[in-house]
Scaffold this active site. Structure first.
Site, PDB file in Angstrom:
ATOM      1  N   ASP A 238       0.879  -1.176   0.000  1.00 36.35           N
ATOM      2  CA  ASP A 238       0.000   0.000   0.000  1.00 36.35           C
ATOM      3  C   ASP A 238       0.921   1.233   0.000  1.00 36.35           C
ATOM      4  O   ASP A 238       2.118   1.128   0.293  1.00 36.35           O
ATOM      5  CB  ASP A 238      -0.865  -0.045   1.274  1.00 36.35           C
ATOM      6  CG  ASP A 238      -1.528   1.271   1.588  1.00 36.35           C
ATOM      7  OD1 ASP A 238      -2.223   1.793   0.690  1.00 36.35           O
ATOM      8  OD2 ASP A 238      -1.345   1.794   2.707  1.00 36.35           O
TER       9      ASP A 238
ATOM     10  N   ASP B 247      -0.247   5.137   0.889  1.00 32.71           N
ATOM     11  CA  ASP B 247      -0.513   6.150   1.935  1.00 32.71           C
ATOM     12  C   ASP B 247      -0.622   5.514   3.314  1.00 32.71           C
ATOM     13  O   ASP B 247      -1.482   4.678   3.539  1.00 32.71           O
ATOM     14  CB  ASP B 247      -1.797   6.920   1.591  1.00 32.71           C
ATOM     15  CG  ASP B 247      -1.584   7.811   0.375  1.00 32.71           C
ATOM     16  OD1 ASP B 247      -2.361   7.694  -0.584  1.00 32.71           O
ATOM     17  OD2 ASP B 247      -0.610   8.586   0.357  1.00 32.71           O
TER      18      ASP B 247
HETATM   19  C1  XBP Z   1      -5.237   6.299   0.836  1.00 33.89           C
HETATM   20  C2  XBP Z   1      -6.423   6.975   0.311  1.00 33.89           C
HETATM   21  C3  XBP Z   1      -6.251   8.116  -0.636  1.00 33.89           C
HETATM   22  C4  XBP Z   1      -5.536   9.274   0.067  1.00 33.89           C
HETATM   23  C5  XBP Z   1      -5.772  10.572  -0.670  1.00 33.89           C
HETATM   24  O1  XBP Z   1      -4.785   5.482  -0.204  1.00 33.89           O
HETATM   25  O2  XBP Z   1      -7.536   6.559   0.594  1.00 33.89           O
HETATM   26  O3  XBP Z   1      -7.547   8.522  -1.026  1.00 33.89           O
HETATM   27  O4  XBP Z   1      -6.104   9.428   1.370  1.00 33.89           O
HETATM   28  O5  XBP Z   1      -5.252  10.454  -1.988  1.00 33.89           O
HETATM   29  P1  XBP Z   1      -3.929   4.110   0.113  1.00 33.89           P
HETATM   30  P2  XBP Z   1      -6.196  10.855  -3.237  1.00 33.89           P
HETATM   31  O6  XBP Z   1      -3.822   3.967   1.630  1.00 33.89           O
HETATM   32  O7  XBP Z   1      -4.721   3.010  -0.527  1.00 33.89           O
HETATM   33  O8  XBP Z   1      -2.576   4.362  -0.511  1.00 33.89           O
HETATM   34  O9  XBP Z   1      -6.756  12.224  -2.939  1.00 33.89           O
HETATM   35  O10 XBP Z   1      -5.279  10.825  -4.427  1.00 33.89           O
HETATM   36  O11 XBP Z   1      -7.257   9.796  -3.280  1.00 33.89           O
HETATM   37 MG    MG Z   2      -3.000   3.231   3.273  1.00 33.36          MG
END
Ligand code: XBP
Ligand code: MG
Length: 255
Positions: free
Chosen positions: A11, A13
């Site tokens: 993953d 973020d």
């Molecule tokens: C985390 C998310 C993303 C980010 C914001 O993604 O849910 O939506 O919070 O980025 P992951 P965007 O943990 O799956 O990497 O505004 O580009 O969606």
């Molecule tokens: Mg994440």
């Protein structure tokens, strides 16, 4: 059935880097630029993280927190414009060098490559955001170490739906039983488990109190040899940080 660790699926973020505070700041800059008096506090953002995807999160906010918000014209187009501005702000903030990779991530990636363990990414965020993270950490050329980068709208349904992990598994042409997913959130865990992936969780301040039932292991970070992780859930034996041999034993023990 004998399993071998053939791939690590990361993953982005909250897992590769602790990015959500920067996302929150970028959202607020975009609202200010649009003259919209929304200011997502940490506590509100923590609630909003229940919805993955930036556009989906803005729509959820309007529906549940700002139902009085009205605009002339198409709401989805307005949300898309706001999200485009937010992404531009996120790139700008990332390019200020505010963020590095979480502890142990660079080492784990290097180890996986040295052990011939394949690498992939499964994320809800946009490819633009993945690229800016790599550009400001390992270098954009390191993204090529990841055979598949499953990001954002390449699938119809975002986490906790399994779509993005099915997409990555399909592109890798690999059996889920021989992979481990590394995630930070309950949404990510649900997505990976639904796709049949054993999952290791590294929590952060936004996700620490979430329900990680079904995870192979929950720790506060991957750790380093001189920076042991803290265990929130699961059995680590004498291990004090995540490395390829330990992750392999975790996978073998889970089957
Ligand atoms: C985390 C998310 C993303 C980010 C914001 O993604 O849910 O939506 O919070 O980025 P992951 P965007 O943990 O799956 O990497 O505004 O580009 O969606
Ligand atoms: Mg994440």
């Amino acid at each position: 059935m004998r399993v071998t660790l053939e791939a690590l699926i990361f993953d982005v973020d909250g897992t590769l880097a602790d990015t959500e505070e920067l996302h929150r700041m970028a959202f607020n800059h975009a609202f200010a630029d649009a003259g919209i008096a929304w200011d997502w506090s940490v506590s509100i953002y923590n609630e909003l993280l229940a919805v993955t995807g930036g556009r989906e999160r803005i729509k959820h906010y309007i529906q549940d927190y700002a139902p009085e918000f009205t605009i002339k014209g198409d709401l989805d187009a307005k949300i898309a414009d706001l999200h485009k501005s937010k992404t531009a702000w996120y790139v700008r903030l990332m390019n200020e060098g505010r963020l590095g990779l979480r502890p142990g991530i660079a080492r784990l990636i290097d180890e996986a490559r040295a052990h011939g363990v394949r690498l992939a990414i499964a994320t809800t965020t946009t490819l633009v955001n993945v690229e800016v993270l790599f550009r400001n950490t390992l270098g954009i050329e390191a993204l090529a170490w990841f055979e598949v980068v499953g990001a954002g709208d390449v699938v119809p349904a975002k986490k906790p739906a399994p779509d993005i992990y099915y997409y990555v598994l399909d592109k890798l042409a690999i059996n889920a039983a021989n992979c481990i997913a590394l995630e930070d959130s309950a949404n990510g865990l649900h997505s990976a488990l639904s796709a049949g992936l054993a999952t290791v969780i590294t929590v952060n301040n936004f996700t620490r109190t979430q329900d990680f039932n079904g995870a192979l292991l929950v720790v506060d970070q991957c750790g380093e040899p001189d920076q042991p992780f803290s265990v929130l859930q699961g059995n680590v034996g004498k291990n004090t940080y995540l490395d390829v041999p330990f992750i392999t034993r975790l996978l073998e023990g889970s089957n």
